[in-house]
Design an enzyme around this catalytic site. Sequence first.
Site, PDB file in Angstrom:
ATOM      1  N   LYS A  53       8.119 -45.614  22.181  1.00 32.02           N
ATOM      2  CA  LYS A  53       9.629 -45.419  21.687  1.00 32.02           C
ATOM      3  C   LYS A  53      10.126 -46.499  22.015  1.00 32.02           C
ATOM      4  O   LYS A  53      11.182 -46.970  20.811  1.00 32.02           O
ATOM      5  CB  LYS A  53       9.540 -45.017  23.132  1.00 32.02           C
ATOM      6  N   GLN A  97       9.853 -41.304  32.125  1.00 34.91           N
ATOM      7  CA  GLN A  97       8.209 -40.807  31.846  1.00 34.91           C
ATOM      8  C   GLN A  97       7.323 -40.009  32.294  1.00 34.91           C
ATOM      9  O   GLN A  97       7.007 -40.510  33.484  1.00 34.91           O
ATOM     10  CB  GLN A  97       7.469 -41.791  30.851  1.00 34.91           C
ATOM     11  N   ASP A 120      16.139 -37.255  27.335  1.00 34.74           N
ATOM     12  CA  ASP A 120      14.672 -36.257  26.521  1.00 34.74           C
ATOM     13  C   ASP A 120      15.239 -34.753  27.441  1.00 34.74           C
ATOM     14  O   ASP A 120      14.370 -34.199  27.125  1.00 34.74           O
ATOM     15  CB  ASP A 120      14.159 -36.938  28.244  1.00 34.74           C
TER      16      ASP A 120
HETATM   17  N1  GUN Z   1       5.456 -36.765  28.758  1.00 31.38           N
HETATM   18  C1  GUN Z   1       4.698 -36.707  27.622  1.00 31.38           C
HETATM   19  N2  GUN Z   1       6.136 -36.545  26.666  1.00 31.38           N
HETATM   20  C2  GUN Z   1       6.829 -36.678  26.605  1.00 31.38           C
HETATM   21  C3  GUN Z   1       7.855 -37.004  26.883  1.00 31.38           C
HETATM   22  O1  GUN Z   1       8.249 -36.242  25.731  1.00 31.38           O
HETATM   23  N3  GUN Z   1       9.259 -37.289  27.702  1.00 31.38           N
HETATM   24  C4  GUN Z   1       8.922 -37.928  28.931  1.00 31.38           C
HETATM   25  N4  GUN Z   1      10.012 -38.755  29.588  1.00 31.38           N
HETATM   26  N5  GUN Z   1       7.729 -37.257  29.349  1.00 31.38           N
HETATM   27  C5  GUN Z   1       6.948 -36.919  28.666  1.00 31.38           C
END
Ligand code: GUN
Length: 305
Positions: A53, A97, A120
């Site tokens: 990311k 995350q 998110d």
């Molecule tokens: N853990 C697995 N996929 C994601 C995601 O798209 N965003 C976040 N914040 N955590 C994750």
Amino acid sequence: MGNWMEGRTLAKQIREKVGSEVSQFLKNKNQSPGLAGILVGENKASKIYLGIKEKHSRRLNIRSEIIHLPETTEAASLKSKIQELNQREDVDGILIQLPLPSSFDTHDILTTMKPEKDVDGFHPFSLGNLLMDEEGFRPCTPLGIMELLKYYNIPIEGQKVVVIGRSLIVGKPLASLITNDNGTVTLCHSRTKELSRVAAEADILVAAIGRGAYVTPEFVKEGAVVVDVGQNSISDKEKVKEYFGDNEKRERDLEKKGYTLIGDVHPQVIHKARYLTPVPGGVGPLTVAMLMKNTLESFKKRRGL
Ligand code: GUN
């Protein structure tokens, strides 16, 4: 034999569109979006995802910072870090995350975030708006799946959609997005009875369980569209051969990295499905692209642009 429903091309298109808008803002206003990612602990997959990311943010001139905190961090200090990001003018998006280490109360941590920076889409406010079909940030993986289906001209309205996996990150929000688009959803999980029989009724089958090659051809109706959200690594040479047959690319991958990725769907499903998303290169790239898009949206909204 069905077709691969590839995500890389669409993801690239979305990123390029975001990138060119960001360049315009930089050129005309000398402003660009800012994204802050929080990682708590040493979860290997989370580190990789967050690194990807960050890399893509930078390429698009989205200012990006990762705040990496030790697993032993107190909830109070994590929350004060989030509050600091809430206050900062230059931060448009906050990403926590998941999963957080088990000692944390995820709901408590997520609700500390300002909903307007929740790129998110995991804040209860965002999830409530999704349920109510109101405007707001949507979780990136489900949103990416919807974009991919649209790109391949696969209608949702009136279709039987079976989602396997009820996580907050994929299954539950995806079920809402599909419902809002007039699909008929069955949300399955580990306690669902006769899972393969239920799955085999689907026009569109989504696998988000986290178990490699779990969805075998008997789960799939002939001609169904199958979306594979799984990212499981396998390092056993025999298993790789069992799943992929004599596949040079996979063998090279295994040799080079010590593992290769397999989805939740058995690769043999390609012979029964109309479409199947590959792993890697299916849904994964879209998750990142949608995060970039959400961050740009937040930037524009917060500045009235
Ligand atoms: N853990 C697995 N996929 C994601 C995601 O798209 N965003 C976040 N914040 N955590 C994750």
